[in-house]
Design a protein around this motif. Structure first.
Motif, short mmCIF file in Angstrom:
data_model
loop_
_atom_site.label_atom_id
_atom_site.label_comp_id
_atom_site.label_asym_id
_atom_site.label_seq_id
_atom_site.Cartn_x
_atom_site.Cartn_y
_atom_site.Cartn_z
N THR A 113 0.75 -1.14 0.08
CA THR A 113 -0.10 -0.19 0.01
C THR A 113 0.90 1.18 0.01
O THR A 113 1.73 1.43 0.75
CB THR A 113 -0.84 -0.10 1.37
OG1 THR A 113 -1.91 -1.18 1.03
CG2 THR A 113 -1.81 1.25 1.15
N THR A 170 -4.98 2.15 -8.40
CA THR A 170 -6.13 2.83 -9.36
C THR A 170 -6.83 3.97 -8.27
O THR A 170 -6.39 3.79 -7.07
CB THR A 170 -7.18 1.83 -9.73
OG1 THR A 170 -7.51 1.11 -8.45
CG2 THR A 170 -6.41 1.13 -10.67
N PRO A 171 -7.35 4.91 -8.72
CA PRO A 171 -8.10 5.86 -7.88
C PRO A 171 -8.73 5.12 -6.93
O PRO A 171 -9.78 4.36 -7.17
CB PRO A 171 -8.95 6.71 -8.77
CG PRO A 171 -8.09 6.62 -10.09
CD PRO A 171 -7.58 5.40 -10.15
N GLY A 172 -8.68 5.48 -5.40
CA GLY A 172 -9.28 4.84 -4.45
C GLY A 172 -8.81 3.51 -3.96
O GLY A 172 -9.37 2.91 -2.93
N ASN A 173 -7.66 2.91 -4.58
CA ASN A 173 -6.94 1.92 -4.27
C ASN A 173 -5.58 1.89 -4.50
O ASN A 173 -5.05 1.46 -5.42
CB ASN A 173 -7.50 0.48 -5.10
CG ASN A 173 -7.30 -0.68 -4.75
OD1 ASN A 173 -6.83 -0.96 -3.47
ND2 ASN A 173 -6.84 -1.62 -5.60
N PRO A 174 -4.93 2.61 -3.48
CA PRO A 174 -3.55 2.82 -3.47
C PRO A 174 -2.58 1.44 -3.25
O PRO A 174 -1.60 1.85 -2.44
CB PRO A 174 -3.20 4.02 -2.46
CG PRO A 174 -4.14 3.56 -1.48
CD PRO A 174 -5.46 2.99 -2.24
#
Length: 782
Positions: A70, A94-98
């Motif tokens: 993460t 991706t956006p929202g899932n680092p």
């Protein structure tokens, strides 16, 4: 006593014997580990720095593995920076899932191995392509799955016409629905009848020499003819380049062939078109003068192209009847070849041609070109490069009336060259003719007419074949729209062989930029029963990174190959296995060829940019993993972030004196009042005490450390070290007891401090002086 000791020793020995004879304890899986490090930044780092995070993974037990990391606070992932070892699949945040992740469905040998699937024997029941494909295009995915792509021929621009079949399952490839349209605009394949490229009657394809997954094909749009591009790996369209306008006698382009870095084609008008692969642009001066007469049947080119001795040969069926001919083009002069002042006849009159193919001598050298025409009787005519007649291959004699022949697939093994010509029509529902140029006869071991009774009951109507070197099989396709396999040595269908190619470069398993030692150990067949393989007829070959042959031993009886004597940066292994039985394939079993080496734990790397915000004072990352041994985590790596010039703290110091006559109001927490100058009368004329208060405030944006108060006149006011976070204050109370005179007492203080995370050796910072005044009766005399 002695007897008692003897009895105890005997009992111990018996117990040990009993333990040794008990059932063995199951071996526990070796632990898997993750080790985290960071590169590219100093310690402490600076705002805006780019950090390279390295995760080293040692696998304890073979099987599926996943590594996740993460992206920590205060960092931004650098897109495209993720690097994973061969055999792994990386996924970027991706956006929202680092989260950075890497997965491998089957890690082996501690992680220092690479594998590709062995291609299953193509099933006896043919695979339907759902349409009238012409010839297959073979492509292997990174994990070794063999795909057969094909374009339905002679379809209008809008129609869906591109098909992909997974030969391991005989099912359409992922990414459907199939078929898909062809388009001039680069990008992923679309869906539905949305194409803008038509397909020719007789396509001929050229692989990009630098990127074999890219295929160039003759394309037709509503306004032009030119070169289209397919990227089978992406997958998607990769461009279109027009070469001639569609007008008059120009309606289609016959195939494409490669010569000297250029692609050549022949238009229905007979003109030669040319396109350069390296520059991806039309050749200067093209289109060149016609070398064959106008040919068109419903707008299609009847004929094909071949190369020999650096020359281009084109067969053509003249429009309106007459005798089919062959022309020759010399790229060096961009005109007709010497000895070819005009096209040469491919008799008899009234026959049509759908092929042109290279003729070879017994040593495998190119000697000229041939074409087999179709009509009331089938006739093969050949010409040498200089235009003189050549004997026709005897294998193609006597095909009979109404038999159509198409371009052959050429298989070269050393000096042995074999051409497999696809035929159908007349008495044949689909067959191949194999001619061995090395002997000048029909290929030994194959029938004179190779039919395929096990594929679609023999109804295949063959158009063409593609040879797959790892398996040693031919994959066929025809007018019946079915894929099938054929053994090139026997003609049997299905081809009961398997094979795989693995390229192993140990340096690709590491991404930290440091040297790593590695040594090859072995190759092995996994999931294959040795008794099901004819090792005597099977082969394994090796090359290095430059394509030079590397000596390796053959297979041992257990299906392994000793690679301990190999020393090269890259090892490319290709195996072709002749099977006694295909029993190991199916039922979910996916055999593979594995190549192993010993070396350091493989690595996953990615980069982040440290945020410029002054509130970011440190960054850290921890990797996590799961595999057959369970879940585990790496060490946490942290880097402090030193404040730059835009992030220096704003520290304020305020020195005050107590204006109260009551000492209790002048101690810590006292009500004061606190002023910059005590009023007259607060201090007496002789002995008196001046009470001071020093307030230190950190207005941010970063903390200060190793701070202390410096006072030029009162040692009790000096204190430290202390730390202040942004927005925090600290008060220091002190006093001066002295004999006062008529003159006032002035006291000065300042603060010595260091911004948090400053590099070692950074000199301290100082605030300005702040002063307060204690006055006797005559304060104004100052």
């Amino acid at each position: 006593m002695r007897r008692r000791l003897q009895a105890m020793v005997l009992a111990t020995a018996l117990a040990a014997s009993a333990l040794s004879s008990a059932a063995p304890v199951a071996a526990q899986p070796s632990a898997s580990t993750l080790t985290k490090s960071v590169q590219g930044v100093s310690d402490p780092a600076s705002h805006g720095d780019t950090a390279t995070w390295v995760v080293s993974y040692h696998n304890g037990t073979p099987g599926a593995a996943t590594i996740t990391d993460t992206i920590g606070a205060g960092q931004a992932y650098v897109p495209g920076s993720l690097q994973v070892p061969p055999g792994w699949t990386g996924t970027e945040p991706t956006p929202g899932n680092p989260v950075v992740s890497a997965t491998n469905p089957n890690v082996r040998n501690g992680g220092t191995a690479h594998a590709n699937l062995l291609t299953p024997p193509i099933p006896a029941s043919a695979s339907s392509t759902g349409g009238d494909g012409f010839s297959p295009l073979l492509h292997r995915t990174p994990d070794g799955r063999l795909q057969a792509w094909n374009v339905y021929h002679h379809l209008p621009v809008a129609n869906r016409k591109l098909m992909c079949t997974d030969l391991a399952t005989s099912a359409p490839c992922p990414g459907g629905p199939w078929p898909k349209p062809l388009n001039t605009t680069p990008g992923p394949f679309g869906a539905g009848d949305t194409g803008d490229i038509a397909s020719p009657l007789e396509p001929q394809y050229v692989r990009d020499p630098g990127t074999p997954s890219k295929v160039y094909y003759s394309a037709v749009t509503t306004t032009s003819i030119g070169v289209g591009c397919l990227d089978l790996a992406a997958p998607g369209n990769c461009g279109y380049w027009p070469l001639m306008n569609r007008a008059g006698q120009t309606s289609e382009l016959a195939g494409l062939v490669a010569l000297g870095g250029n692609l050549y084609g022949a238009a229905t008008s007979g003109h030669v078109v040319c396109w350069t692969i390296a520059s991806q642009s039309a050749c200067g001066g093209q289109p060149y003068a016609p070398i064959v007469p106008f040919t068109s049947n419903g707008g299609y080119y009847f004929g094909a192209l071949a190369t020999a001795g650096g020359k281009l040969f084109a067969s053509s069926t003249p429009s309106g009847g007459g005798t089919a001919v062959m022309g020759c083009f010399d790229p060096a002069t961009t005109s007709a070849c010497a000895g070819w002042p005009s096209p040469k006849a491919l008799g008899p009159s009234g026959n049509a041609t759908y092929n042109a193919y290279t003729a070879y001598g017994t040593t495998g050298a190119e000697t000229g070109a041939c074409s087999t025409t179709s009509g009331g009787t089938s006739v093969t005519t050949c010409y040498a490069i200089d235009g003189s007649p050549l004997p026709a291959p005897s294998s193609l004699a006597g095909l009979g009336a109404g038999v159509l022949a198409f371009n052959p697939e050429v298989v070269r093994v050393g000096d042995r060259v074999r051409s497999y010509v696809a035929i159908w029509g007349g008495p044949y529902q689909g067959a191949a003719v194999c001619h061995d140029w090395s002997t000048g006869t029909t290929c030994a071991g194959t029938p004179a007419r190779i039919t395929h009774p096990n594929a679609n009951n023999g109804v295949t109507r063959d158009y063409g074949y593609a040879y797959d070197p790892p398996t040693g099989c031919l994959i066929g396709l025809g007018d019946a729209g079915v894929l099938f396999s054929m053994d090139p040595d026997t003609g049997a269908s299905p081809c009961v062989r398997t094979g795989a190619s693995v390229s192993l470069t140990p340096a690709q398993f590491y991404c930290d930029g440091k040297p790593h030692s590695a040594s090859y150990t072995r190759a092995s067949l996994v999931g294959v029963t040795p008794a099901n393989v004819n090792f005597g007829a099977s082969t394994i070959t090796a090359t290095d990174q430059n394509g030079a042959a590397v000596a390796v031993p053959g297979f041992a009886p257990d299906g392994t190959v000793d690679l301990s004597g190999v020393s090269t940066a890259t090892l490319n292994l290709t195996t072709t296995l002749v099977l006694n039985s295909g029993a190991d394939f199916g039922g979910g079993n996916q055999p593979s060829l594995v190549v192993e080496f010993t070396g350091d734990a493989p690595q996953v790397c990615f980069r982040t940019t440290i945020a410029a915000e002054c509130t970011v004072t440190s960054v850290s990352n921890t990797a996590n993993g799961t595999d057959m041994t369970g879940s585990f985590a790496s060490n946490t790596v942290t880097r402090a972030v030193t404040p730059g010039s835009a992030c220096l703290p704003n520290v304020v110091v305020n020195k005050e004196v107590c204006a109260s006559h009551t000492p209790a109001n002048c101690k810590a927490g006292g009500a004061g009042p606190w002023v910059k100058q005590a009023p007259v009368g607060v201090l007496g004329l002789l002995f008196a005490t001046a009470y001071w208060r020093i307030t230190v405030t950190n207005n941010g944006p970063v903390s200060i450390v190793d701070s202390s108060v410096v006072d030029d006149g009162e040692s009790s006011c000096q204190t430290g070290p202390f730390t202040l976070a942004p927005g925090q204050s600290k008060q220091v109370h002190c006093s001066t007891y002295a004999l006062l005179s008529l003159f006032p007492l002035i006291n000065n203080a300042k603060v010595r401090y260091t911004p948090q995370n400053s590099p070692a050796g950074t000199p301290p910072f100082y605030t300005g002086w702040s002063s307060a005044k204690a006055c006797p009766l005559l304060c104004q005399l100052q």
